[in-house]
Design a protein around this motif. Sequence first.
Motif, mmCIF file in Angstrom:
data_model
loop_
_atom_site.group_PDB
_atom_site.id
_atom_site.type_symbol
_atom_site.label_atom_id
_atom_site.label_comp_id
_atom_site.label_asym_id
_atom_site.label_seq_id
_atom_site.Cartn_x
_atom_site.Cartn_y
_atom_site.Cartn_z
ATOM 1 N N GLU A 3 41.198 45.862 52.390
ATOM 2 C CA GLU A 3 40.134 45.545 51.960
ATOM 3 C C GLU A 3 39.955 45.540 50.384
ATOM 4 O O GLU A 3 40.918 45.959 49.580
ATOM 5 N N LEU A 4 38.736 44.836 49.882
ATOM 6 C CA LEU A 4 38.793 44.699 48.505
ATOM 7 C C LEU A 4 38.350 46.111 47.741
ATOM 8 O O LEU A 4 37.575 47.037 48.313
ATOM 9 N N VAL A 26 37.499 36.130 38.861
ATOM 10 C CA VAL A 26 38.928 35.798 38.467
ATOM 11 C C VAL A 26 39.784 36.789 39.248
ATOM 12 O O VAL A 26 40.741 36.437 39.562
ATOM 13 N N VAL A 27 39.524 37.957 39.168
ATOM 14 C CA VAL A 27 40.561 39.101 39.569
ATOM 15 C C VAL A 27 40.697 38.882 41.346
ATOM 16 O O VAL A 27 39.316 38.671 41.939
ATOM 17 N N ARG A 283 44.818 39.419 32.769
ATOM 18 C CA ARG A 283 46.153 40.098 33.308
ATOM 19 C C ARG A 283 46.071 41.764 33.593
ATOM 20 O O ARG A 283 46.400 42.383 34.216
ATOM 21 N N GLU A 284 45.256 42.146 32.590
ATOM 22 C CA GLU A 284 45.239 43.745 32.471
ATOM 23 C C GLU A 284 44.248 44.274 33.518
ATOM 24 O O GLU A 284 44.761 45.086 34.360
ATOM 25 N N GLN A 286 43.782 42.628 36.485
ATOM 26 C CA GLN A 286 44.571 42.252 37.824
ATOM 27 C C GLN A 286 45.838 43.416 37.979
ATOM 28 O O GLN A 286 45.866 43.839 39.192
ATOM 29 N N ALA A 287 46.454 43.780 36.860
ATOM 30 C CA ALA A 287 47.262 44.532 37.036
ATOM 31 C C ALA A 287 46.806 45.973 37.642
ATOM 32 O O ALA A 287 47.321 46.763 38.383
ATOM 33 N N TRP A 288 45.736 46.337 36.928
ATOM 34 C CA TRP A 288 45.140 47.975 37.055
ATOM 35 C C TRP A 288 44.579 47.720 38.847
ATOM 36 O O TRP A 288 45.004 48.606 39.824
ATOM 37 N N VAL A 289 43.869 46.428 39.213
ATOM 38 C CA VAL A 289 43.538 46.173 40.520
ATOM 39 C C VAL A 289 44.757 46.520 41.590
ATOM 40 O O VAL A 289 44.921 47.021 42.376
ATOM 41 N N ASP A 290 45.812 45.871 41.077
ATOM 42 C CA ASP A 290 46.983 45.674 42.365
ATOM 43 C C ASP A 290 47.521 47.140 42.070
ATOM 44 O O ASP A 290 47.969 47.482 43.235
ATOM 45 N N ALA A 291 47.670 47.812 41.101
ATOM 46 C CA ALA A 291 48.231 49.087 41.253
ATOM 47 C C ALA A 291 47.456 50.242 41.969
ATOM 48 O O ALA A 291 47.900 51.195 42.440
#
Length: 337
Positions: A3-4, A26-27, A283-284, A286-291
Motif C-alpha cells: 500500500e501507499l 511527483v513521488v 530524488r531525495e 523518492q529515495a526516502w519513500v522507497d527505502a
Amino acid sequence: MSELLGVAVLGTGHMGADHVRRIDRVVNGARIAAVADTDTGRAKDAVAGIDGVSVHTEVAAALDAPGVQAVLIASPGPAHEEAVLAAFERGLPVLCEKPMVPASAGALRVVDAEARLGRRLVQVGFMRRYDAEYQRLKSLLDSRRPGRPLMLHCTHRNVSSPPGFTSAMLVNSSVSHEIDVARWLLDQELTAVTVVRPRPSSGAPEGLLDPQFVLFETADGALVDVEVFVNSGFGYQVRCEAVCESGSARIGDEHTMVVTTAGGAREEVAQDYLVRFADAYDREVQAWVDATRAGRVTGPSAWDGYAASAVAEAGVRALESGERVSVELAPRPDLYA
C-alpha cells in the motif's frame, strides 16, 4: 509494503507545502495522511484538493493520526528535536529537513536517542547529495582518477535575504549545505573554521555582514572555502570546484537555460533553491519513500545532522571572534560507523 506509505508532514510553510505537493503529485509509493501546523489556515491551504488528509495543530496528534507510517519534518529548526524524539517513541521513520537540530547539544541528544534504539530512523534533508551534478562529482572524487582532493572552492549566492536574517545565519543556515556536502564529497570531518568578512555589500540590510568568506580545514589536510553572499541581487547560484593532485572538476556553471531571441542571447538564473534543486528534492524524497517501504533507512544520518550543527556553531564563533576555531565532535556511536 504494497500500500501507499502514509506520511505526516509537520510544518506547511514554504518548504513543507512544497513537500506536500511533491508527495501528492511527483513521488511514487506515498500519500499525505496528515499535516500539522500552528497555522490551521496555512495547513488547510497546503492540502486543499487532497483527499483523506487530517489537519492538526499539535505534532503528537498528527503522528497518531490514522494511516501515518512515516513523518517528514519541515517545521522551523528549533521544533525539530521534540518532533524527532516523538517519532522515535512511535517507531516512525523520519525525513527531517536541515538543520536536524540547530544546537549541537540537541542534535547530539537525537544521535544518542537513536543509538539507544539500535537502529536508524532518521534521514536528514541534505538534498544536494541527490543532485545529479553533485553525484557525478562525488563519483569522480571517489574514483581518485584526478588524484587526492586538495581543495574545494564553493560559491553560495541568493537574490536577497528574508526579513530577520542575521549575520550568524549566513553560516549556520546558508553554509550548512556546504558543510554537509564537503564532508560527503571528501569523506572527511571538518576540523576547524575561519571566517573572513569583506566590507558589507551596499545591497545588504543594515547590520548584516554579507558577504562572508568561510574557510574550513579537514581531518586529512584539505581546505574548503565558501563565498556566501545572500544579497547578490541577481539570482540563486551554487557552484563547487574540486582541485585535486592531477586535475580539477567544477559543477554548477551549466545548470541553466540559454534563451536566444532577436538581437542576442541570455542565460536564465534560478531565483531560489526550490527551482535550482527541484530535481534533487524529488530524488531525495523518492529515495526516502522507497527505502522506508523496504524497511530501510538510507541517506544523510543523524550523525551527519549533528556534525553539521557542531561545525556551524564553530563557524559562528569564528565569525564573532575573528579567530580560527577548532571543531570538537563527540565520539561517533557504532550505529554510524
